[in-house]
Design a protein around this motif. Structure first.
Motif, PDB file in Angstrom:
ATOM      1  N   SER A   6       8.385 -10.390  -6.353  1.00  0.00           N
ATOM      2  CA  SER A   6       7.130 -11.027  -6.723  1.00  0.00           C
ATOM      3  C   SER A   6       7.176 -12.523  -6.465  1.00  0.00           C
ATOM      4  CB  SER A   6       6.839 -10.780  -8.203  1.00  0.00           C
ATOM      5  OG  SER A   6       5.718 -11.525  -8.628  1.00  0.00           O
ATOM      6  N   LYS A   7       6.115 -13.033  -5.884  1.00  0.00           N
ATOM      7  CA  LYS A   7       5.975 -14.479  -5.737  1.00  0.00           C
ATOM      8  C   LYS A   7       5.524 -15.096  -7.054  1.00  0.00           C
ATOM      9  CE  LYS A   7       4.983 -14.291  -0.817  1.00  0.00           C
ATOM     10  NZ  LYS A   7       4.008 -14.514   0.249  1.00  0.00           N
ATOM     11  N   TYR A  80       1.673  -4.835  -2.683  1.00  0.00           N
ATOM     12  CA  TYR A  80       0.973  -5.843  -3.467  1.00  0.00           C
ATOM     13  C   TYR A  80       1.875  -6.440  -4.540  1.00  0.00           C
ATOM     14  CZ  TYR A  80      -3.318  -3.991  -1.423  1.00  0.00           C
ATOM     15  OH  TYR A  80      -4.298  -3.605  -0.546  1.00  0.00           O
ATOM     16  N   ASP A  81       1.657  -7.715  -4.812  1.00  0.00           N
ATOM     17  CA  ASP A  81       2.342  -8.415  -5.892  1.00  0.00           C
ATOM     18  C   ASP A  81       1.699  -8.017  -7.215  1.00  0.00           C
ATOM     19  OD1 ASP A  81       3.887 -10.294  -7.359  1.00  0.00           O
ATOM     20  OD2 ASP A  81       3.762 -11.753  -5.731  1.00  0.00           O
ATOM     21  N   ASP A  83      -0.046  -9.777  -9.091  1.00  0.00           N
ATOM     22  CA  ASP A  83      -1.380 -10.372  -9.234  1.00  0.00           C
ATOM     23  C   ASP A  83      -2.379  -9.772  -8.243  1.00  0.00           C
ATOM     24  OD1 ASP A  83      -0.549 -11.457  -6.840  1.00  0.00           O
ATOM     25  OD2 ASP A  83      -0.780 -13.550  -7.460  1.00  0.00           O
ATOM     26  N   ASP A  84      -2.046  -8.617  -7.650  1.00  0.00           N
ATOM     27  CA  ASP A  84      -2.897  -7.847  -6.735  1.00  0.00           C
ATOM     28  C   ASP A  84      -3.088  -8.497  -5.366  1.00  0.00           C
ATOM     29  OD1 ASP A  84      -3.086  -6.028  -8.789  1.00  0.00           O
ATOM     30  OD2 ASP A  84      -5.126  -6.581  -9.360  1.00  0.00           O
ATOM     31  N   THR A  85      -2.271  -9.477  -4.995  1.00  0.00           N
ATOM     32  CA  THR A  85      -2.338 -10.039  -3.644  1.00  0.00           C
ATOM     33  C   THR A  85      -1.336  -9.289  -2.759  1.00  0.00           C
ATOM     34  OG1 THR A  85      -0.669 -11.743  -4.149  1.00  0.00           O
ATOM     35  CG2 THR A  85      -2.999 -12.343  -4.453  1.00  0.00           C
ATOM     36  N   ILE A  86      -1.671  -9.151  -1.488  1.00  0.00           N
ATOM     37  CA  ILE A  86      -0.756  -8.491  -0.553  1.00  0.00           C
ATOM     38  C   ILE A  86       0.466  -9.384  -0.358  1.00  0.00           C
ATOM     39  CG2 ILE A  86      -0.437  -7.710   1.832  1.00  0.00           C
ATOM     40  CD1 ILE A  86      -3.415  -6.902   1.806  1.00  0.00           C
ATOM     41  N   ILE A  87       1.642  -8.793  -0.564  1.00  0.00           N
ATOM     42  CA  ILE A  87       2.889  -9.548  -0.437  1.00  0.00           C
ATOM     43  C   ILE A  87       3.620  -9.199   0.861  1.00  0.00           C
ATOM     44  CG2 ILE A  87       4.301  -7.906  -1.759  1.00  0.00           C
ATOM     45  CD1 ILE A  87       5.628 -10.407  -3.049  1.00  0.00           C
ATOM     46  N   ILE A 134      -6.874  -1.183  -7.293  1.00  0.00           N
ATOM     47  CA  ILE A 134      -6.988  -2.599  -6.960  1.00  0.00           C
ATOM     48  C   ILE A 134      -8.307  -2.835  -6.238  1.00  0.00           C
ATOM     49  CG2 ILE A 134      -5.965  -4.460  -5.559  1.00  0.00           C
ATOM     50  CD1 ILE A 134      -3.238  -3.071  -6.011  1.00  0.00           C
TER      51      ILE A 134
END
Length: 134
Positions: A6-7, A80-81, A83-87, A134
């Motif tokens: 995770s970022k 996805y991370d 926070d629901d962003t594509i990682i 998501i």
């Protein structure tokens, strides 16, 4: 083996393991994850002691963890991370697998007649108790 963290908080979200990386027995998942996977490349004639597994107590609250193993074809994996962003996006091929411990994922089938094994922690109690889209 690709560890995708995770970022947001640095936690391990996903792993992609490639068939060509499989050597002797390797525990792919950290011991504290509910979903466990080991890879093994074994010589002809190797055997194991017959055994059965022991029931153990587990945590009361768990998240469904999932793995896809491609048998035939190819699959685009969108990870996805928390926070629901594509990682990360990647493609897995026969013999490769993806594992999701937390965070989201999506799969796009990239070849007709693709076959996968899907492993998830259970018990399965229906889509309402399993997924948050998501």
């Amino acid at each position: 083996m690709q560890l995708i963290k995770s970022k947001v908080d640095g936690s391990l979200l996903h792993i992609i393991n490639r068939k060509e990386e499989i050597t002797a027995r390797t525990n792919v998942c950290p011991d504290d994850e509910f979903l466990q996977l080991a890879t093994m490349r074994m010589p002809l004639g190797m055997t194991f002691k017959p055994h059965k597994h022991i029931y153990k107590d587990g945590p009361k609250e768990v998240i469904a963890q999932e793995s896809w193993i491609v048998i035939q074809g190819k699959v685009k994996v969108i990870l996805y991370d928390i926070d629901d962003t594509i990682i990360r996006e990647d493609v897995i091929f026969p013999g490769d697998c993806s594992l999701t411990f937390r965070g989201g994922h999506n799969y796009e089938i990239m070849q007709d007649d693709t076959i996968v094994y899907e492993y998830k922690t259970g018990p399965y109690q229906g889509i309402e108790m399993d997924k948050d889209f998501i």
